[in-house]
Design a protein around this motif. Structure first.
Motif, PDB file in Angstrom:
ATOM      1  N   VAL A  26      -5.291 -11.171  -6.224  1.00 48.96           N
ATOM      2  CA  VAL A  26      -6.128 -12.146  -5.529  1.00 48.96           C
ATOM      3  C   VAL A  26      -7.616 -11.968  -5.847  1.00 48.96           C
ATOM      4  O   VAL A  26      -8.323 -12.947  -6.096  1.00 48.96           O
ATOM      5  CB  VAL A  26      -5.889 -12.068  -4.001  1.00 48.96           C
ATOM      6  N   ILE A  27      -8.091 -10.715  -5.814  1.00 49.18           N
ATOM      7  CA  ILE A  27      -9.536 -10.484  -6.000  1.00 49.18           C
ATOM      8  C   ILE A  27      -9.841  -9.644  -7.233  1.00 49.18           C
ATOM      9  O   ILE A  27     -11.018  -9.419  -7.540  1.00 49.18           O
ATOM     10  CB  ILE A  27     -10.169  -9.828  -4.751  1.00 49.18           C
ATOM     11  N   GLY A  28      -8.805  -9.181  -7.926  1.00 50.77           N
ATOM     12  CA  GLY A  28      -9.015  -8.378  -9.121  1.00 50.77           C
ATOM     13  C   GLY A  28      -9.044  -6.889  -8.801  1.00 50.77           C
ATOM     14  O   GLY A  28      -9.431  -6.480  -7.700  1.00 50.77           O
ATOM     15  N   GLU A  29      -8.634  -6.089  -9.762  1.00 46.28           N
ATOM     16  CA  GLU A  29      -8.501  -4.652  -9.538  1.00 46.28           C
ATOM     17  C   GLU A  29      -9.839  -3.991  -9.202  1.00 46.28           C
ATOM     18  O   GLU A  29      -9.903  -3.119  -8.325  1.00 46.28           O
ATOM     19  CB  GLU A  29      -7.883  -3.995 -10.773  1.00 46.28           C
ATOM     20  N   THR A  30     -10.903  -4.393  -9.863  1.00 45.99           N
ATOM     21  CA  THR A  30     -12.193  -3.747  -9.635  1.00 45.99           C
ATOM     22  C   THR A  30     -12.667  -3.938  -8.203  1.00 45.99           C
ATOM     23  O   THR A  30     -13.043  -2.977  -7.510  1.00 45.99           O
ATOM     24  CB  THR A  30     -13.247  -4.292 -10.615  1.00 45.99           C
ATOM     25  N   ARG A  31     -12.632  -5.185  -7.717  1.00 48.03           N
ATOM     26  CA  ARG A  31     -13.057  -5.445  -6.335  1.00 48.03           C
ATOM     27  C   ARG A  31     -12.085  -4.842  -5.330  1.00 48.03           C
ATOM     28  O   ARG A  31     -12.512  -4.373  -4.260  1.00 48.03           O
ATOM     29  CB  ARG A  31     -13.208  -6.955  -6.099  1.00 48.03           C
ATOM     30  N   ARG A  32     -10.836  -4.835  -5.653  1.00 49.71           N
ATOM     31  CA  ARG A  32      -9.871  -4.195  -4.750  1.00 49.71           C
ATOM     32  C   ARG A  32     -10.191  -2.716  -4.590  1.00 49.71           C
ATOM     33  O   ARG A  32     -10.208  -2.182  -3.470  1.00 49.71           O
ATOM     34  CB  ARG A  32      -8.443  -4.379  -5.275  1.00 49.71           C
ATOM     35  N   LYS A  33     -10.477  -2.027  -5.683  1.00 52.15           N
ATOM     36  CA  LYS A  33     -10.811  -0.607  -5.591  1.00 52.15           C
ATOM     37  C   LYS A  33     -12.079  -0.393  -4.770  1.00 52.15           C
ATOM     38  O   LYS A  33     -12.164   0.556  -3.978  1.00 52.15           O
ATOM     39  CB  LYS A  33     -10.970  -0.018  -6.990  1.00 52.15           C
ATOM     40  N   GLU A  34     -13.062  -1.262  -4.941  1.00 51.13           N
ATOM     41  CA  GLU A  34     -14.293  -1.163  -4.155  1.00 51.13           C
ATOM     42  C   GLU A  34     -13.992  -1.333  -2.668  1.00 51.13           C
ATOM     43  O   GLU A  34     -14.520  -0.594  -1.824  1.00 51.13           O
ATOM     44  CB  GLU A  34     -15.289  -2.215  -4.618  1.00 51.13           C
ATOM     45  N   MET A  35     -13.161  -2.304  -2.335  1.00 53.30           N
ATOM     46  CA  MET A  35     -12.842  -2.561  -0.932  1.00 53.30           C
ATOM     47  C   MET A  35     -12.071  -1.409  -0.318  1.00 53.30           C
ATOM     48  O   MET A  35     -12.383  -0.955   0.792  1.00 53.30           O
ATOM     49  CB  MET A  35     -12.048  -3.864  -0.789  1.00 53.30           C
ATOM     50  N   PHE A  36     -11.073  -0.917  -1.006  1.00 54.18           N
ATOM     51  CA  PHE A  36     -10.269   0.170  -0.456  1.00 54.18           C
ATOM     52  C   PHE A  36     -11.084   1.456  -0.338  1.00 54.18           C
ATOM     53  O   PHE A  36     -10.796   2.291   0.524  1.00 54.18           O
ATOM     54  CB  PHE A  36      -9.022   0.383  -1.311  1.00 54.18           C
ATOM     55  N   ALA A  37     -12.105   1.622  -1.206  1.00 53.96           N
ATOM     56  CA  ALA A  37     -12.991   2.781  -1.088  1.00 53.96           C
ATOM     57  C   ALA A  37     -13.938   2.638   0.101  1.00 53.96           C
ATOM     58  O   ALA A  37     -14.315   3.630   0.741  1.00 53.96           O
ATOM     59  CB  ALA A  37     -13.789   2.964  -2.376  1.00 53.96           C
ATOM     60  N   ALA A  38     -14.316   1.403   0.415  1.00 51.37           N
ATOM     61  CA  ALA A  38     -15.271   1.151   1.497  1.00 51.37           C
ATOM     62  C   ALA A  38     -14.618   1.115   2.869  1.00 51.37           C
ATOM     63  O   ALA A  38     -15.251   1.475   3.875  1.00 51.37           O
ATOM     64  CB  ALA A  38     -15.995  -0.167   1.245  1.00 51.37           C
ATOM     65  N   VAL A  39     -13.373   0.671   2.936  1.00 53.19           N
ATOM     66  CA  VAL A  39     -12.682   0.472   4.214  1.00 53.19           C
ATOM     67  C   VAL A  39     -11.305   1.121   4.123  1.00 53.19           C
ATOM     68  O   VAL A  39     -10.558   0.865   3.173  1.00 53.19           O
ATOM     69  CB  VAL A  39     -12.524  -1.029   4.540  1.00 53.19           C
ATOM     70  N   ASP A  40     -10.964   1.940   5.111  1.00 53.77           N
ATOM     71  CA  ASP A  40      -9.657   2.612   5.112  1.00 53.77           C
ATOM     72  C   ASP A  40      -8.611   1.639   5.667  1.00 53.77           C
ATOM     73  O   ASP A  40      -8.273   1.667   6.857  1.00 53.77           O
ATOM     74  CB  ASP A  40      -9.703   3.895   5.930  1.00 53.77           C
ATOM     75  N   LEU A  41      -8.111   0.792   4.801  1.00 48.96           N
ATOM     76  CA  LEU A  41      -7.180  -0.250   5.231  1.00 48.96           C
ATOM     77  C   LEU A  41      -5.819   0.312   5.597  1.00 48.96           C
ATOM     78  O   LEU A  41      -5.116  -0.256   6.450  1.00 48.96           O
ATOM     79  CB  LEU A  41      -7.062  -1.309   4.141  1.00 48.96           C
ATOM     80  N   HIS A  42      -5.435   1.412   4.975  1.00 49.05           N
ATOM     81  CA  HIS A  42      -4.150   2.005   5.347  1.00 49.05           C
ATOM     82  C   HIS A  42      -4.230   2.626   6.750  1.00 49.05           C
ATOM     83  O   HIS A  42      -3.236   2.584   7.500  1.00 49.05           O
ATOM     84  CB  HIS A  42      -3.714   3.017   4.300  1.00 49.05           C
ATOM     85  N   ALA A  43      -5.386   3.177   7.112  1.00 50.50           N
ATOM     86  CA  ALA A  43      -5.555   3.667   8.487  1.00 50.50           C
ATOM     87  C   ALA A  43      -5.504   2.506   9.475  1.00 50.50           C
ATOM     88  O   ALA A  43      -4.938   2.636  10.571  1.00 50.50           O
ATOM     89  CB  ALA A  43      -6.868   4.429   8.617  1.00 50.50           C
ATOM     90  N   MET A  44      -6.099   1.375   9.102  1.00 52.99           N
ATOM     91  CA  MET A  44      -6.005   0.166   9.928  1.00 52.99           C
ATOM     92  C   MET A  44      -4.542  -0.209  10.135  1.00 52.99           C
ATOM     93  O   MET A  44      -4.107  -0.512  11.261  1.00 52.99           O
ATOM     94  CB  MET A  44      -6.746  -0.983   9.255  1.00 52.99           C
ATOM     95  N   ASN A  45      -3.774  -0.175   9.060  1.00 45.21           N
ATOM     96  CA  ASN A  45      -2.363  -0.544   9.157  1.00 45.21           C
ATOM     97  C   ASN A  45      -1.580   0.455  10.007  1.00 45.21           C
ATOM     98  O   ASN A  45      -0.633   0.072  10.710  1.00 45.21           O
ATOM     99  CB  ASN A  45      -1.757  -0.649   7.761  1.00 45.21           C
ATOM    100  N   ASP A  46      -1.972   1.733   9.951  1.00 45.57           N
ATOM    101  CA  ASP A  46      -1.316   2.739  10.807  1.00 45.57           C
ATOM    102  C   ASP A  46      -1.514   2.404  12.278  1.00 45.57           C
ATOM    103  O   ASP A  46      -0.618   2.656  13.103  1.00 45.57           O
ATOM    104  CB  ASP A  46      -1.867   4.132  10.512  1.00 45.57           C
TER     105      ASP A  46
END
Length: 206
Positions: A26-46
């Motif tokens: 959806v947003i490309g690998e580069t932006r995805r890596k930036e987002m996942f580094a900035a926000v702990d989305l897996h902790a959100m999902n937990d």
């Protein structure tokens, strides 16, 4: 001792669960890596998997991170695209076990509302003999208490359970309680294990 009941994880065992792959598309690998580094989305999902509200948790995380607000909301708004597709061979194994009269339980880290959403899309999620869903239990794997609760509520002793999960930490926690375990990497390996345990024939496991 031969297992008498089979326990399935759901994500990456029965249904693929690859948020990173979705965001790459959806947003490309580069932006995805930036987002996942900035926000702990897996902790959100937990938090969701622990029983917090699906929409409220994701939208509040999005609002707290305005640089990624629209992208984080996709975790909710297009969630079913992340939780897809079905792994067909695994589903056949589940149904073959039940056809042989072997109880099949779920033991899954899954939110309350997100599980309902998934079950509307994948009706087989309502077909387990017993459901053990973390959001309803208020705890997530690999907490030892989640395994103890399954034992107590199902009435099946640890040595009579066999459990497939794709995460080594979840497997280790079950093994520590005396469960038979299988680290899931692909359905063919899980099929072979069920055959070796005497629960399915080669033909039934195909």
């Amino acid at each position: 001792m031969q297992p008498t009941a089979v326990v399935f994880d759901i994500g990456n065992v029965l249904i693929e669960w690859q948020p990173e792959r979705f965001f790459d598309s959806v947003i490309g690998e580069t932006r995805r890596k930036e987002m996942f580094a900035a926000v702990d989305l897996h902790a959100m999902n937990d938090l969701v998997d622990s029983g917090e509200h699906f929409t409220d948790t994701i939208y509040s995380t999005a609002d707290a991170n305005p640089a990624w607000r629209d992208e984080i909301r996709l975790w909710h708004d297009r969630w079913i695209e992340m939780a897809s597709p079905i792994i067909p061979h695994s589903l056949r194994l589940m149904k073959a076990l039940q056809a042989n009269g072997i109880p099949v339980f779920s033991l899954t880290n899954f939110g309350i509302q997100s599980y309902d959403l998934a079950a509307n899309h994948y009706p087989f999620l309502r077909e387990f003999d017993r459901d053990f869903i973390s959001g309803h239990m208020g705890m997530i794997k690999p907490d030892p208490n989640i395994y103890a609760t399954l034992e107590a509520k199902s009435g099946v002793a640890p040595e009579n359970l066999i459990f497939a999960d794709d995460r080594p930490d979840n497997i280790a926690a079950a093994a520590a309680r005396g469960w038979h375990t299988h680290l899931f990497t692909d359905p063919a390996g899980w099929a072979a294990r069920l055959v070796s345990e005497g629960l399915l024939s080669q033909e039934e496991a195909a």
